[in-house]
Design an enzyme around this catalytic site. Sequence first.
Site, short mmCIF file in Angstrom:
data_model
loop_
_atom_site.label_atom_id
_atom_site.label_comp_id
_atom_site.label_asym_id
_atom_site.label_seq_id
_atom_site.Cartn_x
_atom_site.Cartn_y
_atom_site.Cartn_z
N ASN A 67 0.81 -1.23 0.00
CA ASN A 67 0.00 0.00 0.00
C ASN A 67 0.84 1.28 0.00
O ASN A 67 0.45 2.28 -0.59
CB ASN A 67 -1.02 -0.01 1.14
CG ASN A 67 -0.38 0.00 2.50
OD1 ASN A 67 0.62 -0.67 2.73
ND2 ASN A 67 -0.92 0.76 3.41
N GLU B 249 7.30 0.68 16.16
CA GLU B 249 8.32 1.21 15.26
C GLU B 249 8.50 2.70 15.57
O GLU B 249 7.76 3.27 16.35
CB GLU B 249 7.87 1.04 13.80
CG GLU B 249 7.71 -0.41 13.40
CD GLU B 249 7.47 -0.58 11.91
OE1 GLU B 249 6.74 0.25 11.33
OE2 GLU B 249 8.03 -1.52 11.33
N CYS C 251 -3.29 1.40 6.37
CA CYS C 251 -3.68 0.67 7.58
C CYS C 251 -4.34 1.59 8.59
O CYS C 251 -5.08 1.14 9.46
CB CYS C 251 -2.45 0.02 8.20
SG CYS C 251 -1.15 1.22 8.54
N GLU D 104 3.62 -5.34 12.42
CA GLU D 104 2.63 -4.26 12.20
C GLU D 104 1.57 -4.82 11.28
O GLU D 104 1.87 -5.12 10.12
CB GLU D 104 3.29 -3.04 11.55
CG GLU D 104 4.42 -2.41 12.35
CD GLU D 104 3.95 -1.79 13.65
OE1 GLU D 104 2.74 -1.53 13.79
OE2 GLU D 104 4.79 -1.61 14.53
P1 NAD Z 1 0.40 -9.44 3.15
O1 NAD Z 1 0.43 -9.90 4.55
O2 NAD Z 1 -0.29 -10.25 2.13
O3 NAD Z 1 1.90 -9.23 2.59
C1 NAD Z 1 2.83 -8.40 3.25
C2 NAD Z 1 4.24 -8.87 2.92
O4 NAD Z 1 4.45 -10.14 3.51
C3 NAD Z 1 4.50 -9.05 1.42
O5 NAD Z 1 5.80 -8.63 1.13
C4 NAD Z 1 4.37 -10.55 1.24
O6 NAD Z 1 5.09 -11.04 0.15
C5 NAD Z 1 4.95 -11.04 2.54
N1 NAD Z 1 4.55 -12.40 2.94
C6 NAD Z 1 3.40 -13.04 2.63
N2 NAD Z 1 3.39 -14.28 3.19
C7 NAD Z 1 4.55 -14.40 3.88
C8 NAD Z 1 5.12 -15.42 4.68
N3 NAD Z 1 4.49 -16.57 4.89
N4 NAD Z 1 6.32 -15.21 5.24
C9 NAD Z 1 6.97 -14.04 5.06
N5 NAD Z 1 6.49 -13.03 4.30
C10 NAD Z 1 5.29 -13.21 3.71
O7 NAD Z 1 -0.19 -7.96 3.21
P2 NAD Z 1 -0.55 -7.01 1.99
O8 NAD Z 1 -1.79 -7.50 1.35
O9 NAD Z 1 0.66 -6.79 1.15
O10 NAD Z 1 -0.83 -5.63 2.74
C11 NAD Z 1 -2.07 -5.25 3.25
C12 NAD Z 1 -2.11 -5.46 4.74
O11 NAD Z 1 -1.04 -4.74 5.38
C13 NAD Z 1 -3.38 -4.95 5.39
O12 NAD Z 1 -3.83 -5.89 6.31
C14 NAD Z 1 -2.92 -3.68 6.11
O13 NAD Z 1 -3.69 -3.31 7.24
C15 NAD Z 1 -1.55 -4.05 6.52
N6 NAD Z 1 -0.73 -2.89 6.81
C16 NAD Z 1 -0.42 -2.63 8.11
C17 NAD Z 1 0.32 -1.51 8.43
C18 NAD Z 1 0.69 -1.19 9.86
O14 NAD Z 1 1.55 -0.34 10.07
N7 NAD Z 1 0.07 -1.82 10.85
C19 NAD Z 1 0.76 -0.65 7.41
C20 NAD Z 1 0.42 -0.94 6.10
C21 NAD Z 1 -0.34 -2.07 5.79
#
Ligand code: NAD
Length: 493
Positions: A156, A467, A288, A254
Site C-alpha cells: 500500500n 516502530e 492501515c 505491524e
Molecule cells: P500481506 O500480509 O499479504 O503481505 C505483506 C508482505 O508479507 C508481502 O511482502 C508478502 O510477500 C509477505 N509475505 C506473505 N506471506 C509471507 C510469509 N508466509 N512469510 C513471510 N512473508 C510473507 O499484506 P498485503 O496485502 O501486502 O498488505 C495489506 C495489509 O497490510 C493490510 O492488512 C494492512 O492493514 C496491513 N498494513 C499494516 C500496516 C501497519 O503499520 N500496521 C501498514 C500498512 C499495511
Amino acid sequence: MNASSDLLSFKNYIDGQAAVPASGQYLPVYEPARGVQYAQHADSTVLDVDAAVAAADRARRGWASMPAEQRADWLRRIADGIEARLEEFAAAESRDSGKPLALARSVDIPRAVSNFRFFAAQAELFSSECHEGNGRGLNYTLRQPLGAVACISPWNLPLYLLTWKIAPALAAGNTVVAKPSEITPCTAWMLGQLCAQIGLPAGVLNLLQGRGAEAGSKLVTHPRIKAVSFTGSTATGSAIASSTATQFKKLSLEMGGKNAAIVFADCDIELAVEELVRGAFNNQGQICLCMSRILVERSIWTQFRDAYVARVKRLKVGNPTDPQSNLGAIVSEQHMEKVLSYIALAHEEGGRLLCGGERVELPAPFDRGWFIAPTVFDQLPYNCRVNQEEVFGPFTALMPFDDEQQALSFANGTVYGLATSLWTSDLNRAHRMAAELESGIVWINCWMLRDLRTPFGGVKHSGVGREGGLDAMRFFTEQKNVCIKIMGFSARA
Ligand code: NAD
C-alpha cells in the site's frame, strides 16, 4: 514464467549488484490503472534467499564496526539520491500501485527520503543507559546490532514502508535483507540500483523480490536472520510468528486494522468532515490507518452524515496522473474483487448504500483499470462482519452513538487496535477517552498527523512491538548489561 526481453525487469539486488533469480523465473507486474502487465519481477526461491543472507552476513562486521557518523552519511546519501530522482520514483510508484501521482510525489517518496534522514540523525544520537552502582559498582548497557535482519513490507505504501524498516535497521548497525511486496516491486528495484550507483558497501542492503509464501517464508525462517520487522496483514503476521516461534528471533509485527473515528457534537464539524473524508479515502482507503468506521454522536447524526456524503460525492476517481484525481486505482484485480465482495456483503447485512458501491468504468486507455467509487454505508450494526473485518479499500460505514460509553464499546469492539481519530473540543473527555481506547495511536481532532519520533504500532491483532524513533533503534539492537565492581568507591556529594 520465463524472462521476457520486451518487458521492464525488476531483479534482485544482492551483494551490491543486480542479480537474476537462480531459477530464471519471473512473475508478472501489473499497472492497476490500465489492468495490463507492464513489467516482470524475479520469482526468488530459497537459493536467492541463501545468497542474500550470506551477503548480509559477510557485510555485518564491517558495517557494525563503522563509526555511527559514517553509517549516517551513507543513509543521507541514499536520501539525497532518492530526492534527486523524486519525480522518477513518484511516477514509478504511481504506475506500479495505481495511487495518484500527486500522492506519491507529496507523501510516499518524500517520506522515504525523511525515513533515511531521520534515522541518520538517530544513528548519531543513539545512546544507552548507565546505572551508577550505589557505592558497589557501575552498570552500563551496551546496545549492539543484531546482525543480518529481515524487513518485509506490503503494497500500500511500497517505498515509504520498506524504508521505514531498512533505515533504522541500517542506522543501528545491522545488515538487511528486505523483501517488498510482489504486487509493487518497482521502487525497491530502483532503490537497489541507487545503492549500487552510490557504492553502498556490498551486502549491507540486499533487496529480494518474490512471493511471500516462497521467498518471504524462507527468509524469515533462515537461521542466520536475527530479527524480522514485518508490516502486512494479520494472517501473514500470525504465520510468521508461528513459523519463527522455535527460533526465538526478535519480531516486530505491524498488521491490520479496523479503525474507528469518533465524532462528538462539540467538535469542529466542518473540519471533521474534511479530515475524515481524507481519513477514509486517501490512497483509495488502502492505508492501515484509514478510518473504515465513523461513529457520530446522535445529536449531529443527520447533519454530519449529509455533509459527509455530499463531500464524498465530490471526490473524483480517475487516471492517477491527472492532478484532478482524488482516487486512483485499486492495487490489483484480486484486491478489487475482495473490496467489491465486502460491498456486496454490506448489502446482505442490511446496510444502506449512501454513495459509491460500484466499480468505476473509465474511458480508454483506463477502461480495463481497477477503479472503485468511494463508498459509504450506514445502518450496519457495529458487530456485523463488514464492521469487524478489514476491507482495506474505499469503503467506510457511518454509525450513530448515544454517549461516551457506547462510543467506546463500538470503537473497542473489534479484534484490531491500531488507530483512532477522536473529534471533540472537550479536553477532559479527550483525555478520558484516549486512556480507554484500545488502540496504539489516538489522534485528537486530526488524522495521520505523524511525528517520526513517536512509538508507532497497534495492540490486539493489529501489532506486536513499536516502530519509530528510539523504539525502532531499540528493536534493532540487543541489550547487554556490563557491570564493573569499583573497589573502594564511595558516592560523594
Ligand atoms: P500481506 O500480509 O499479504 O503481505 C505483506 C508482505 O508479507 C508481502 O511482502 C508478502 O510477500 C509477505 N509475505 C506473505 N506471506 C509471507 C510469509 N508466509 N512469510 C513471510 N512473508 C510473507 O499484506 P498485503 O496485502 O501486502 O498488505 C495489506 C495489509 O497490510 C493490510 O492488512 C494492512 O492493514 C496491513 N498494513 C499494516 C500496516 C501497519 O503499520 N500496521 C501498514 C500498512 C499495511
